[in-house]
Design a protein around this motif. Structure first.
Motif, PDB file in Angstrom:
ATOM      1  N   ILE A  16     -34.732  24.860 -55.046  1.00 43.31           N
ATOM      2  CA  ILE A  16     -35.671  24.418 -56.086  1.00 43.31           C
ATOM      3  C   ILE A  16     -36.414  25.649 -56.594  1.00 43.31           C
ATOM      4  N   SER A  18     -39.108  26.719 -59.382  1.00 47.68           N
ATOM      5  CA  SER A  18     -40.054  26.279 -60.415  1.00 47.68           C
ATOM      6  C   SER A  18     -40.811  27.504 -60.909  1.00 47.68           C
ATOM      7  N   ILE A  58     -38.288  23.737 -64.138  1.00 48.98           N
ATOM      8  CA  ILE A  58     -37.738  23.463 -62.805  1.00 48.98           C
ATOM      9  C   ILE A  58     -36.217  23.514 -62.900  1.00 48.98           C
ATOM     10  N   VAL A  60     -32.919  23.154 -60.296  1.00 47.54           N
ATOM     11  CA  VAL A  60     -32.451  22.886 -58.938  1.00 47.54           C
ATOM     12  C   VAL A  60     -30.943  23.113 -58.905  1.00 47.54           C
TER      13      VAL A  60
ATOM     14  N   ILE B  16     -36.633  15.048 -54.729  1.00 47.84           N
ATOM     15  CA  ILE B  16     -36.223  15.517 -56.055  1.00 47.84           C
ATOM     16  C   ILE B  16     -35.774  14.299 -56.859  1.00 47.84           C
ATOM     17  N   VAL B  60     -40.506  16.855 -58.667  1.00 49.51           N
ATOM     18  CA  VAL B  60     -40.353  17.097 -57.231  1.00 49.51           C
ATOM     19  C   VAL B  60     -41.703  16.854 -56.569  1.00 49.51           C
TER      20      VAL B  60
END
Lengths: 108, 108
Positions: A16, A18, A58, A60, B16, B60
Motif C-alpha cells: 500500500i 499512499s 493510493i 496498491v 483495503i 484503507v
C-alpha cells in the motif's frame, strides 16, 4: 449481486503506497504509467489498483511473495523512479507491506 | 527528507476496500462521511486513508486486531451502509483484510 471468482489465491501480499504530491507534473504522469507497465512484467506480479484525488493518492500493488516485492523494489529502473519520487514528486508518502489473509470480490 | 515517526506498532491490520461507483450521488457522500466519523470512534481504530478518481475509489482503514475489524463489520449502522452500498452505491467492490508486516512513513 454476485460474488465474482477470486483472482488470487490467499495468502498473497499487498504493497500500500499512499502519497501527497508536490505541485506540477514534472514528468510524473509519464513515469507513473511506465512503472505500472514495468511492474506488471515482473515475476510474481498479481495486479495493481490506483486512485488519486486532490488530497491523496493510493496505489496498491499485489504480489505472490515477499521475494517478488523485494525483486521489484530493487529493479534498477524502479530505483531511479524512487529517487525522483523523493526529490521531485512527493511531499510525503507512506509505504506498507501487508499479507492479504482474505478477500471478497463483488459485482453488483 | 526525513523518515517520520511511526504512528502504529506493527503488526496491525488493514482493510483495503476498492470500488467502482454507480452514477449519481444517491446519498453516498453524506453516508461516507458519517461512516468515517463512526469508524474512528470504534475500539481498535488506528486511521483511515481514502482517494477516489473517475475510475476507482480506494479506502484503507487500519485496525489494531482482527477482532476490532469484526466488531466494526457487525456495527448496526455500518451494516445498513453495507446494504445500501450493495443495492445503490457500488457497481463492484473488492474487500481485502491484511496484516501489515512493515511500514515506512516519509516527509520530504
Amino acid at each position: 449481486m454476485s460474488e465474482s471468482s477470486k483472482a488470487f489465491q490467499v495468502p498473497y501480499y499487498a504493497v500500500i503506497f499512499s502519497s501527497t504530491r508536490t505541485d506540477g507534473d514534472n514528468g510524473y504522469a509519464k513515469m507513473a504509467d511506465k512503472m505500472v507497465e514495468l511492474a506488471s512484467k515482473q515475476p510474481g506480479f498479481l495486479g495493481i489498483e490506483s486512485a488519486r484525488d486532490e488530497e491523496l493518492g493510493i496505489t496498491v500493488s499485489y504480489w505472490d511473495s515477499l521475494d517478488s516485492i523485494k525483486h521489484w523494489k530493487e529493479h534498477s529502473v524502479h530505483r531511479m523512479a524512487q529517487e525522483k519520487g523523493k526529490t521531485d514528486w512527493y511531499q510525503s508518502f507512506k509505504l506498507r507491506v501487508c499479507k492479504v489473509e482474505r478477500d471478497k470480490f463483488f459485482d453488483m
